[in-house]
Design a protein around this motif. Structure first.
Motif, PDB file in Angstrom:
ATOM      1  N   GLY A 148      46.999  31.431  14.192  1.00 11.14           N
ATOM      2  CA  GLY A 148      48.265  31.881  13.625  1.00 11.14           C
ATOM      3  C   GLY A 148      48.111  33.149  12.802  1.00 11.14           C
ATOM      4  N   ASP A 149      46.844  33.516  12.492  1.00  6.21           N
ATOM      5  CA  ASP A 149      46.568  34.755  11.761  1.00  6.21           C
ATOM      6  C   ASP A 149      46.128  35.851  12.726  1.00  6.21           C
ATOM      7  N   ILE A 150      46.434  37.088  12.367  1.00  4.79           N
ATOM      8  CA  ILE A 150      45.740  38.221  12.961  1.00  4.79           C
ATOM      9  C   ILE A 150      45.107  38.993  11.819  1.00  4.79           C
ATOM     10  N   VAL A 151      43.803  39.208  11.910  1.00  9.01           N
ATOM     11  CA  VAL A 151      43.032  39.832  10.836  1.00  9.01           C
ATOM     12  C   VAL A 151      42.764  41.288  11.188  1.00  9.01           C
ATOM     13  N   ILE A 152      43.250  42.189  10.352  1.00  8.41           N
ATOM     14  CA  ILE A 152      43.004  43.618  10.525  1.00  8.41           C
ATOM     15  C   ILE A 152      41.848  43.976   9.607  1.00  8.41           C
ATOM     16  N   GLY A 153      40.645  44.069  10.185  1.00 12.84           N
ATOM     17  CA  GLY A 153      39.456  44.325   9.387  1.00 12.84           C
ATOM     18  C   GLY A 153      39.103  45.798   9.360  1.00 12.84           C
ATOM     19  N   GLY A 154      38.623  46.280   8.220  1.00 11.19           N
ATOM     20  CA  GLY A 154      38.270  47.693   8.117  1.00 11.19           C
ATOM     21  C   GLY A 154      37.034  47.925   7.274  1.00 11.19           C
ATOM     22  N   VAL A 155      36.131  48.776   7.778  1.00  9.82           N
ATOM     23  CA  VAL A 155      34.943  49.180   7.021  1.00  9.82           C
ATOM     24  C   VAL A 155      34.685  50.666   7.242  1.00  9.82           C
ATOM     25  N   PRO A 156      34.001  51.309   6.297  1.00  6.71           N
ATOM     26  CA  PRO A 156      33.590  52.695   6.513  1.00  6.71           C
ATOM     27  C   PRO A 156      32.293  52.742   7.311  1.00  6.71           C
ATOM     28  N   THR A 157      32.089  53.837   7.997  1.00  9.57           N
ATOM     29  CA  THR A 157      30.831  54.091   8.690  1.00  9.57           C
ATOM     30  C   THR A 157      29.877  54.777   7.730  1.00  9.57           C
ATOM     31  N   ILE A 158      28.705  54.193   7.527  1.00  9.77           N
ATOM     32  CA  ILE A 158      27.665  54.839   6.718  1.00  9.77           C
ATOM     33  C   ILE A 158      26.411  54.946   7.567  1.00  9.77           C
ATOM     34  N   ALA A 159      25.974  56.191   7.800  1.00 10.61           N
ATOM     35  CA  ALA A 159      24.795  56.454   8.634  1.00 10.61           C
ATOM     36  C   ALA A 159      24.952  55.864  10.032  1.00 10.61           C
ATOM     37  N   GLY A 160      26.192  55.872  10.532  1.00  6.53           N
ATOM     38  CA  GLY A 160      26.450  55.458  11.899  1.00  6.53           C
ATOM     39  C   GLY A 160      26.569  53.972  12.134  1.00  6.53           C
ATOM     40  N   ARG A 161      26.578  53.190  11.069  1.00  5.55           N
ATOM     41  CA  ARG A 161      26.584  51.735  11.207  1.00  5.55           C
ATOM     42  C   ARG A 161      27.501  51.129  10.134  1.00  5.55           C
ATOM     43  N   VAL A 162      27.707  49.805  10.248  1.00  5.65           N
ATOM     44  CA  VAL A 162      28.312  49.071   9.139  1.00  5.65           C
ATOM     45  C   VAL A 162      27.360  49.183   7.948  1.00  5.65           C
ATOM     46  N   PRO A 163      27.850  49.475   6.750  1.00  8.16           N
ATOM     47  CA  PRO A 163      26.949  49.598   5.601  1.00  8.16           C
ATOM     48  C   PRO A 163      26.046  48.375   5.463  1.00  8.16           C
ATOM     49  N   ASN A 164      24.735  48.624   5.419  1.00  4.95           N
ATOM     50  CA  ASN A 164      23.796  47.492   5.420  1.00  4.95           C
ATOM     51  C   ASN A 164      23.957  46.599   4.199  1.00  4.95           C
ATOM     52  N   LEU A 165      24.435  47.150   3.099  1.00  8.34           N
ATOM     53  CA  LEU A 165      24.610  46.345   1.890  1.00  8.34           C
ATOM     54  C   LEU A 165      25.766  45.361   2.016  1.00  8.34           C
ATOM     55  N   LEU A 166      26.616  45.549   3.019  1.00  4.99           N
ATOM     56  CA  LEU A 166      27.741  44.630   3.236  1.00  4.99           C
ATOM     57  C   LEU A 166      27.413  43.532   4.234  1.00  4.99           C
ATOM     58  N   LEU A 167      26.304  43.668   4.949  1.00  9.86           N
ATOM     59  CA  LEU A 167      26.009  42.729   6.028  1.00  9.86           C
ATOM     60  C   LEU A 167      25.912  41.273   5.567  1.00  9.86           C
ATOM     61  N   PRO A 168      25.231  40.978   4.442  1.00  8.87           N
ATOM     62  CA  PRO A 168      25.166  39.565   4.030  1.00  8.87           C
ATOM     63  C   PRO A 168      26.545  38.941   3.846  1.00  8.87           C
ATOM     64  N   TYR A 169      27.469  39.693   3.266  1.00 10.26           N
ATOM     65  CA  TYR A 169      28.824  39.175   3.061  1.00 10.26           C
ATOM     66  C   TYR A 169      29.558  39.024   4.389  1.00 10.26           C
ATOM     67  N   LEU A 170      29.492  40.035   5.240  1.00 15.09           N
ATOM     68  CA  LEU A 170      30.244  40.005   6.493  1.00 15.09           C
ATOM     69  C   LEU A 170      29.720  38.946   7.459  1.00 15.09           C
ATOM     70  N   LYS A 171      28.502  38.527   7.259  1.00 18.20           N
ATOM     71  CA  LYS A 171      27.959  37.460   8.109  1.00 18.20           C
ATOM     72  C   LYS A 171      28.498  36.082   7.717  1.00 18.20           C
ATOM     73  N   THR A 172      29.334  36.036   6.681  1.00 17.27           N
ATOM     74  CA  THR A 172      29.957  34.767   6.282  1.00 17.27           C
ATOM     75  C   THR A 172      31.442  34.720   6.627  1.00 17.27           C
ATOM     76  N   ILE A 173      31.932  35.664   7.435  1.00 22.43           N
ATOM     77  CA  ILE A 173      33.347  35.664   7.845  1.00 22.43           C
ATOM     78  C   ILE A 173      33.717  34.303   8.412  1.00 22.43           C
ATOM     79  N   ASP A 174      34.881  33.806   7.985  1.00 25.88           N
ATOM     80  CA  ASP A 174      35.358  32.479   8.387  1.00 25.88           C
ATOM     81  C   ASP A 174      36.680  32.650   9.127  1.00 25.88           C
ATOM     82  N   GLY A 175      36.603  32.804  10.470  1.00 25.02           N
ATOM     83  CA  GLY A 175      37.782  33.150  11.245  1.00 25.02           C
ATOM     84  C   GLY A 175      38.510  32.001  11.894  1.00 25.02           C
ATOM     85  N   GLU A 176      37.793  31.010  12.356  1.00 28.81           N
ATOM     86  CA  GLU A 176      38.362  29.775  12.934  1.00 28.81           C
ATOM     87  C   GLU A 176      39.475  30.033  13.946  1.00 28.81           C
TER      88      GLU A 176
END
Length: 271
Positions: A56-84
């Motif tokens: 029932g949700d649509i999630v519009i996710g947004g991140v900046p590109t740092i050095a051509g990738r998802v910022p590595n400092l955000l990876l631990p958090y983003l690996k806990t996304i709970d989308g169901e």
């Protein structure tokens, strides 16, 4: 059936926020949905928990590109996304150089978190290192394309088309981009931190409050004991322009980017 539009983004200097929220507003208009949930996880307190999304949700996710990738400092958090089972749209902002593999990496993180990503877009924002590179972007033309993208996604949803489009980028992801000097030697700016002109500083504490890594000492804002991710929120949002970088390698890289990527990069979206 979609009954809630959710935004979920990191935005140091507000370029990602501008694109994601414009997209969400237009999508809501086209789908006749006025139930919105906004989640800005830029500052550390908002990364202490992960919002729950679901069918029932649509999630519009947004991140900046740092050095051509998802910022590595955000990876631990983003690996806990709970989308169901929520639907999703992945959006990456880049500073006029190239989105490289950030968009597909962010798509994959959303998918791994249980979000069914049905579209993605790479958009341009003023580079965090510069006030010249992609100056003032996203601009009116960019936002027009954002709305076109949202319209295309709305049509896809109305047609009950949940297919997954190919997106720009490579899998496996390429290594993080390494800047180089004029002799081809790598420039390591990972430990570079901003300085403070104390003659200009009014000790308003805004830089410490805005820092995504809580790296700036609240009691003495000239000190940066934590990790700096070079988002430049402290520099671009300082009301007196007291924050700056003076590292030779950092400045060389910033000027090199301005010289090499003067052309106007254009957004791309995939539906």
């Amino acid at each position: 059936m979609i009954n809630r539009i959710c935004t979920f983004y990191f935005t140091g200097t507000d370029t990602t926020k501008t694109v994601v929220e414009e997209f969400a507003k237009e999508l809501g208009k086209k789908l006749g949905i006025d139930n919105f949930f906004h989640y800005n996880f830029t500052t550390p307190e908002f990364r202490e928990k992960m919002p729950k999304f679901g069918k029932g949700d649509i999630v519009i996710g947004g991140v900046p590109t740092i050095a051509g990738r998802v910022p590595n400092l955000l990876l631990p958090y983003l690996k806990t996304i709970d989308g169901e089972g929520a639907l999703g749209v992945s959006i990456s902002l880049f500073g006029n150089r190239n989105v490289d593999d950030c968009l597909v990496e962010f798509r994959d993180l959303m998918e791994q978190g249980g979000i069914n990503v049905i579209a993605g877009g790479a958009f341009v924002g003023e580079h965090s290192f510069s006030e010249i590179l992609a100056k003032g972007r996203p601009d009116a033309e960019d936002l027009k394309i954002v709305r076109e993208f949202a319209d295309a996604v709305a049509t896809k949803i109305k047609n009950e088309d949940l297919s997954k489009p190919e997106m720009v980028g490579e899998v496996p992801y390429r290594p993080y981009y390494t800047p180089r000097d004029r002799n081809g030697n790598g420039i390591d700016i990972r430990k570079v931190k901003p300085k403070t002109d104390m003659d200009l500083c009014i000790d308003c504490k805004l830089c410490a409050e805005l820092c995504p890594m809580a790296a700036i000492d609240f009691d003495d804002v000239s000190q940066v004991p934590g990790i700096c991710m070079k988002c430049c929120a402290c520099i671009k949002k300082c009301p007196t322009k007291a924050k700056y970088f003076d590292d030779e390698g950092y400045l060389y890289h910033a000027h090199e980017l301005e010289d090499m990527y003067e052309r106007r990069a254009e957004p791309e979206y995939f539906v």
